[in-house]
Design a protein around this motif. Structure first.
Motif, PDB file in Angstrom:
ATOM      1  N   GLY A  22       0.821  -1.212   0.000  1.00 28.87           N
ATOM      2  CA  GLY A  22       0.000   0.000   0.000  1.00 28.87           C
ATOM      3  C   GLY A  22       0.850   1.255   0.000  1.00 28.87           C
ATOM      4  O   GLY A  22       0.481   2.264  -0.614  1.00 28.87           O
ATOM      5  N   MET A  23       1.997   1.205   0.667  1.00 22.80           N
ATOM      6  CA  MET A  23       2.920   2.336   0.664  1.00 22.80           C
ATOM      7  C   MET A  23       3.487   2.567  -0.736  1.00 22.80           C
ATOM      8  O   MET A  23       3.578   3.707  -1.197  1.00 22.80           O
ATOM      9  CB  MET A  23       4.057   2.109   1.662  1.00 22.80           C
ATOM     10  N   ILE A 190      -2.252  12.622   2.252  1.00 22.87           N
ATOM     11  CA  ILE A 190      -2.208  11.705   1.102  1.00 22.87           C
ATOM     12  C   ILE A 190      -2.354  10.257   1.561  1.00 22.87           C
ATOM     13  O   ILE A 190      -3.190   9.522   1.044  1.00 22.87           O
ATOM     14  CB  ILE A 190      -0.904  11.882   0.302  1.00 22.87           C
ATOM     15  N   CYS A 191      -1.546   9.827   2.537  1.00 23.88           N
ATOM     16  CA  CYS A 191      -1.607   8.449   3.021  1.00 23.88           C
ATOM     17  C   CYS A 191      -2.953   8.180   3.687  1.00 23.88           C
ATOM     18  O   CYS A 191      -3.399   8.940   4.551  1.00 23.88           O
ATOM     19  CB  CYS A 191      -0.496   8.196   4.042  1.00 23.88           C
ATOM     20  N   GLY A 192      -3.589   7.083   3.288  1.00 29.16           N
ATOM     21  CA  GLY A 192      -4.868   6.722   3.882  1.00 29.16           C
ATOM     22  C   GLY A 192      -6.065   7.430   3.297  1.00 29.16           C
ATOM     23  O   GLY A 192      -7.205   7.165   3.699  1.00 29.16           O
ATOM     24  N   GLN A 193      -5.839   8.338   2.359  1.00 35.11           N
ATOM     25  CA  GLN A 193      -6.956   9.002   1.697  1.00 35.11           C
ATOM     26  C   GLN A 193      -7.648   8.022   0.734  1.00 35.11           C
ATOM     27  O   GLN A 193      -6.991   7.152   0.169  1.00 35.11           O
ATOM     28  CB  GLN A 193      -6.473  10.229   0.932  1.00 35.11           C
ATOM     29  N   PRO A 194      -8.958   8.169   0.529  1.00 35.46           N
ATOM     30  CA  PRO A 194      -9.662   7.251  -0.384  1.00 35.46           C
ATOM     31  C   PRO A 194      -9.073   7.248  -1.789  1.00 35.46           C
ATOM     32  O   PRO A 194      -9.075   6.216  -2.456  1.00 35.46           O
ATOM     33  CB  PRO A 194     -11.100   7.803  -0.381  1.00 35.46           C
ATOM     34  N   ASP A 195      -8.572   8.392  -2.217  1.00 36.94           N
ATOM     35  CA  ASP A 195      -7.985   8.514  -3.552  1.00 36.94           C
ATOM     36  C   ASP A 195      -6.671   9.280  -3.443  1.00 36.94           C
ATOM     37  O   ASP A 195      -6.647  10.510  -3.559  1.00 36.94           O
ATOM     38  CB  ASP A 195      -8.953   9.241  -4.486  1.00 36.94           C
ATOM     39  N   PRO A 196      -5.553   8.585  -3.192  1.00 35.22           N
ATOM     40  CA  PRO A 196      -4.267   9.275  -3.038  1.00 35.22           C
ATOM     41  C   PRO A 196      -3.869  10.085  -4.263  1.00 35.22           C
ATOM     42  O   PRO A 196      -3.210  11.122  -4.125  1.00 35.22           O
ATOM     43  CB  PRO A 196      -3.281   8.130  -2.791  1.00 35.22           C
ATOM     44  N   ALA A 197      -4.257   9.630  -5.447  1.00 41.26           N
ATOM     45  CA  ALA A 197      -3.929  10.379  -6.664  1.00 41.26           C
ATOM     46  C   ALA A 197      -4.631  11.730  -6.662  1.00 41.26           C
ATOM     47  O   ALA A 197      -4.010  12.772  -6.934  1.00 41.26           O
ATOM     48  CB  ALA A 197      -4.322   9.570  -7.904  1.00 41.26           C
ATOM     49  N   GLN A 198      -5.914  11.729  -6.342  1.00 42.22           N
ATOM     50  CA  GLN A 198      -6.673  12.985  -6.321  1.00 42.22           C
ATOM     51  C   GLN A 198      -6.174  13.897  -5.212  1.00 42.22           C
ATOM     52  O   GLN A 198      -6.064  15.118  -5.395  1.00 42.22           O
ATOM     53  CB  GLN A 198      -8.163  12.680  -6.136  1.00 42.22           C
ATOM     54  N   ALA A 199      -5.863  13.313  -4.051  1.00 41.18           N
ATOM     55  CA  ALA A 199      -5.356  14.117  -2.936  1.00 41.18           C
ATOM     56  C   ALA A 199      -4.031  14.781  -3.293  1.00 41.18           C
ATOM     57  O   ALA A 199      -3.802  15.959  -2.973  1.00 41.18           O
ATOM     58  CB  ALA A 199      -5.194  13.238  -1.700  1.00 41.18           C
TER      59      ALA A 199
END
Length: 223
Positions: A22-23, A190-199
């Motif tokens: 996940g990282m 960013i980490c743990g956000q539903p959409d890291p790309a969007q964040a």
């Protein structure tokens, strides 16, 4: 390698990201959407897991031109051929780390007050991480929040490029850059956000907007 764009600096958190894979996924998505540097920080891991994940991160980030920084673990950084090391106040002294990693890798140091700033070596350090700016839950041992004013005073007292860290969200980018920093370091934004790309993309847009009105010195990348 001695050039570092500090504008959007992601610090990975193993708990928020859910797993080593996940990282790596979060780092790749962030790098594809505006993150300019990635730090691996996993204080409770064993060395083998550090090294395995660092190598996966290096493989994912290198094609994107985004440097990998290893928190504290100099041996892991060397074994994985990471781009640099970041140390805190309780880690190996910066001067010793520089001797170990050689002249070509990046070296960052965390500081939170003027006494720690005064102890930073005159040479050999490439950037400072200053914070926490705001209260943060991702690092329980972080000190009291500096606030924007406290951050600005520390940034003004050093010639080294500064990245702000601690409780930072996209709404803070303008006032942080105006305080004299080169960029922001984020974890839970960013980490743990539903959409890291969007964040990541949202933060990159906020930083680009803030740069239009930031002091001229802050528009230059560290290097």
């Amino acid at each position: 390698m001695k050039k570092l764009d500090l504008s959007l600096y992601l610090v990975l958190d193993p708990d928020l990201c859910g797993s080593p894979d996940g990282m790596v996924r979060t780092a790749r998505l962030a790098a594809e959407n505006g993150a300019t540097a990635v730090q691996l920080r996993a204080p409770h891991w064993k060395k083998k897991q550090w090294l395995e994940t660092a190598r996966k991160l290096k493989a994912a980030l290198s094609p994107l031109g985004v440097p990998l920084i290893i928190n504290d673990q100099v041996d892991v950084a060397l074994a994985a051929d990471a781009d640099g090391v970041h140390v805190g106040q309780d880690d190996l002294p910066a001067a010793d780390v520089r001797r170990l990693i050689g002249p070509d890798k990046l070296l960052g140091v965390s500081v939170s007050d003027f006494s720690e700033l005064a102890a930073v070596p005159a040479t050999g350090v490439d950037y400072l991480g200053v914070g926490p700016v705001f209260p943060t839950g991702t690092k329980p041992d972080a000190g009291a929040a500096l606030g924007i004013a406290g951050l600005g005073k520390l940034a003004a007292a050093t010639a080294l490029p500064v990245v702000a860290i601690g409780g930072i969200r996209s709404v803070h980018c303008g006032e942080l850059l105006a305080a004299g920093v080169r960029g922001v370091a984020v974890v839970s934004a960013i980490c743990g956000q539903p959409d890291p790309a969007q964040a990541s993309a949202a933060l990159a847009v906020a930083l680009a907007t803030a740069l239009k009105t930031a002091p001229a010195a802050c528009r230059l990348n560290a290097g």
